[in-house]
Scaffold this active site. Structure first.
Site, PDB file in Angstrom:
ATOM      1  N   GLU A  92       4.271  20.363  42.613  1.00 17.51           N
ATOM      2  CA  GLU A  92       2.945  19.680  42.890  1.00 17.51           C
ATOM      3  C   GLU A  92       3.138  18.663  44.184  1.00 17.51           C
ATOM      4  O   GLU A  92       4.162  18.303  44.251  1.00 17.51           O
ATOM      5  CB  GLU A  92       2.457  18.722  41.831  1.00 17.51           C
ATOM      6  CG  GLU A  92       1.871  19.398  40.704  1.00 17.51           C
ATOM      7  CD  GLU A  92       1.701  18.309  39.493  1.00 17.51           C
ATOM      8  OE1 GLU A  92       0.878  18.630  38.615  1.00 17.51           O
ATOM      9  OE2 GLU A  92       1.771  16.830  39.805  1.00 17.51           O
ATOM     10  N   CYS A 105       2.749  12.296  48.250  1.00 20.94           N
ATOM     11  CA  CYS A 105       4.008  12.455  47.358  1.00 20.94           C
ATOM     12  C   CYS A 105       4.450  13.999  47.087  1.00 20.94           C
ATOM     13  O   CYS A 105       3.711  14.938  46.928  1.00 20.94           O
ATOM     14  CB  CYS A 105       3.565  11.805  46.074  1.00 20.94           C
ATOM     15  SG  CYS A 105       4.869  11.894  44.418  1.00 20.94           S
ATOM     16  N   CYS A 119      10.360  11.837  31.253  1.00 18.96           N
ATOM     17  CA  CYS A 119       9.859  12.672  32.479  1.00 18.96           C
ATOM     18  C   CYS A 119       9.711  13.946  32.158  1.00 18.96           C
ATOM     19  O   CYS A 119      10.386  14.661  31.598  1.00 18.96           O
ATOM     20  CB  CYS A 119      11.041  12.720  33.681  1.00 18.96           C
ATOM     21  SG  CYS A 119      10.562  13.653  35.027  1.00 18.96           S
ATOM     22  N   SER A 222      15.328   4.461  40.770  1.00 17.52           N
ATOM     23  CA  SER A 222      14.419   4.602  39.490  1.00 17.52           C
ATOM     24  C   SER A 222      15.391   3.766  38.381  1.00 17.52           C
ATOM     25  O   SER A 222      16.419   4.474  38.041  1.00 17.52           O
ATOM     26  CB  SER A 222      14.225   5.917  38.722  1.00 17.52           C
ATOM     27  OG  SER A 222      13.300   6.430  39.799  1.00 17.52           O
ATOM     28  N   CYS A 352      -4.814  17.830  33.777  1.00 18.26           N
ATOM     29  CA  CYS A 352      -3.386  18.177  34.372  1.00 18.26           C
ATOM     30  C   CYS A 352      -2.794  19.302  33.695  1.00 18.26           C
ATOM     31  O   CYS A 352      -2.415  20.271  33.608  1.00 18.26           O
ATOM     32  CB  CYS A 352      -2.449  16.878  34.294  1.00 18.26           C
ATOM     33  SG  CYS A 352      -1.235  17.116  35.256  1.00 18.26           S
TER      34      CYS A 352
END
Ligand code: SAH
Ligand code: SF4
Length: 396
Positions: A92, A105, A119, A222, A352
């Protein structure tokens, strides 16, 4: 197969032009500008290149982005493109428009080997690294598609910021990443400043050091937890590169970074990492005090709190809004600039799962055509497209 010119940074293209075509560097610069500044893919239309060169290019080269599977546009203007990377997998790319700028992104891998608990890409597992051309191709496609859609004048750009926050761990695809970053930064390419290109990492310490030397752009790390035990349970890579080492690498990175802070991303998980004690421990970390009161590297930082984007297999839940606000308030009271990301593209995110299903169907159809059997499910990207909403600096 013909060479994909999206695979080259300018030095690489110049070397290829000289080695394969016997052309001088200034020709490579012209070609590079045609491709990246004008979105050119048809050599015949590159009018200021000699006819003989255009013919040689047509014979040896292509400008080849990934095949597009779908485009979804949210009511708030967020655009999500799904690209086919083969083998039943897709990646994506998400464009997030804001009043004064647009952020793209970008994905760096199909799947991801790090396997973070929260995730969806991590749950999907690792399929393959993207090539430089496949990384660059996401910006090439988005920039020129958006420019055309919006009728932007020459010199006006659609994408002002690039964040490597799509699928994959960019620092585990380092060899392909760095030339791609150079194309983003090159004045003959997209001309983005180093502050407007951000690499987000789960903490691959040696590669943070290499990035500092090779191509220091803005860095987001992160974090997700203030101590090793909790972080290990969320980000398995922490076993290899524990917090003290990660913070030391962040500190070193600042000597070359285009900004004087590191952005720490923190995914807010209900009842897991979102208590006031966790927030206080984070504030102590930022001040250079380890979990046991020991001296640790002090890292000037900002915090970006990301409301968890739930998916069924995770078994995790998004922190309630009030808990996120209380958490942010503790960090802010400690003098740390803290933003809470606002969710964007909700309506296409809601679609999605459907999108993934649709793609899977198409991929299955393609596989049937190709006479193959295996089907690898396609998972949505790790994070929802999100942008900072409230930035509050404490007076301290
Ligand atoms: N691999 C890199 C970059 C891609 S993930 C990294 O981990 O930093 C980009 C960001 O999305 C990371 O901060 C990641 O922790 C976050 N993220 C992943 N899954 C998420 C989810 N389900 N909800 C909210 N944020 C998520
Ligand atoms: Fe990989 Fe980043 Fe997802 Fe972790 S959060 S699994 S590093 S993409």
């Amino acid at each position: 197969m013909a060479v994909n010119l999206l695979d080259f940074d300018l030095d690489g293209l110049a070397a290829w032009c000289e080695g394969t075509l016997g052309e001088k560097r200034y020709r490579a610069v012209q070609l590079f500008r045609w491709i990246h500044q004008k979105g050119g893919a048809d050599f015949a239309a590159m009018s200021d290149l000699a006819k003989s060169l255009r013919a040689k290019l047509a014979e040896h080269a292509q400008v080849r982005a990934l095949p597009l599977l779908s485009e979804r546009v949210s009511a708030d203007g967020t655009v999500k493109w799904l690209f086919d990377v083969g083998g039943g997998n897709a990646i994506e790319t998400v464009f997030i428009p804001e009043e004064d700028r647009g952020t793209l992104c970008i994905s760096s891998q199909a799947g991801c080997a790090v396997g973070c608990r929260f995730c969806s890409t991590g749950h999907q597992g690792f399929s393959r690294n993207l090539t430089t051309g496949e990384i660059v191709g996401q910006l090439w496609y988005a920039e020129h598609r958006l420019r055309a859609q919006r009728g932007l004048a020459a010199g006006e750009r659609a994408v002002d910021n690039v964040v490597m926050m799509g699928m994959g761990e960019p620092l585990q695809n380092y060899a392909a990443l760095v030339p791609a970053l150079r194309v983003f930064l090159d004045d003959h390419g997209y001309g983005l400043s180093r502050r407007r290109v951000t690499v987000s990492t789960s903490g691959v310490v040696p590669m943070i050091d290499r990035l500092r030397e090779d191509c220091p752009v803005a860095l987001a790390v992160s974090l997700h937890a203030p101590d090793d035990a909790l972080r290990e349970s969320l980000v398995p890579l922490n076993r290899k590169y524990p917090l003290a080492e990660l913070l030391a690498a962040c500190r070193r990175y600042l000597s070359a970074a285009p900004r004087d802070f590191i952005t720490f991303e923190y995914c807010m998980l209900d009842g897991v990492n979102d208590s006031p004690e966790h927030a206080h421990a984070l504030a102590r970390l930022a001040a250079g005090i380890g979990p046991g009161g020991e001296a640790w590297p002090r890292v000037p930082c900002k915090f970006n709190l990301i409301p968890f984007n739930p998916f069924p297999a995770s078994g995790l839940v998004r922190s309630p809004r009030e808990r996120v606000a209380a958490f942010a308030a503790i960090l802010q009271a400690a003098g740390i600039v803290t933003t809470v990301r606002r969710t964007r593209g909700d309506d296409i995110d809601a679609a999605c799962g459907q999108l993934a299903g649709e793609v899977l169907d198409r991929t299955q159809a393609a596989r049937r055509l190709a006479g193959r059997r295996a089907v690898v499910p396609i998972a949505p990207s790790p994070a929802r497209p999100t942008v900072p909403a409230q930035a509050t600096r404490n007076a301290a």
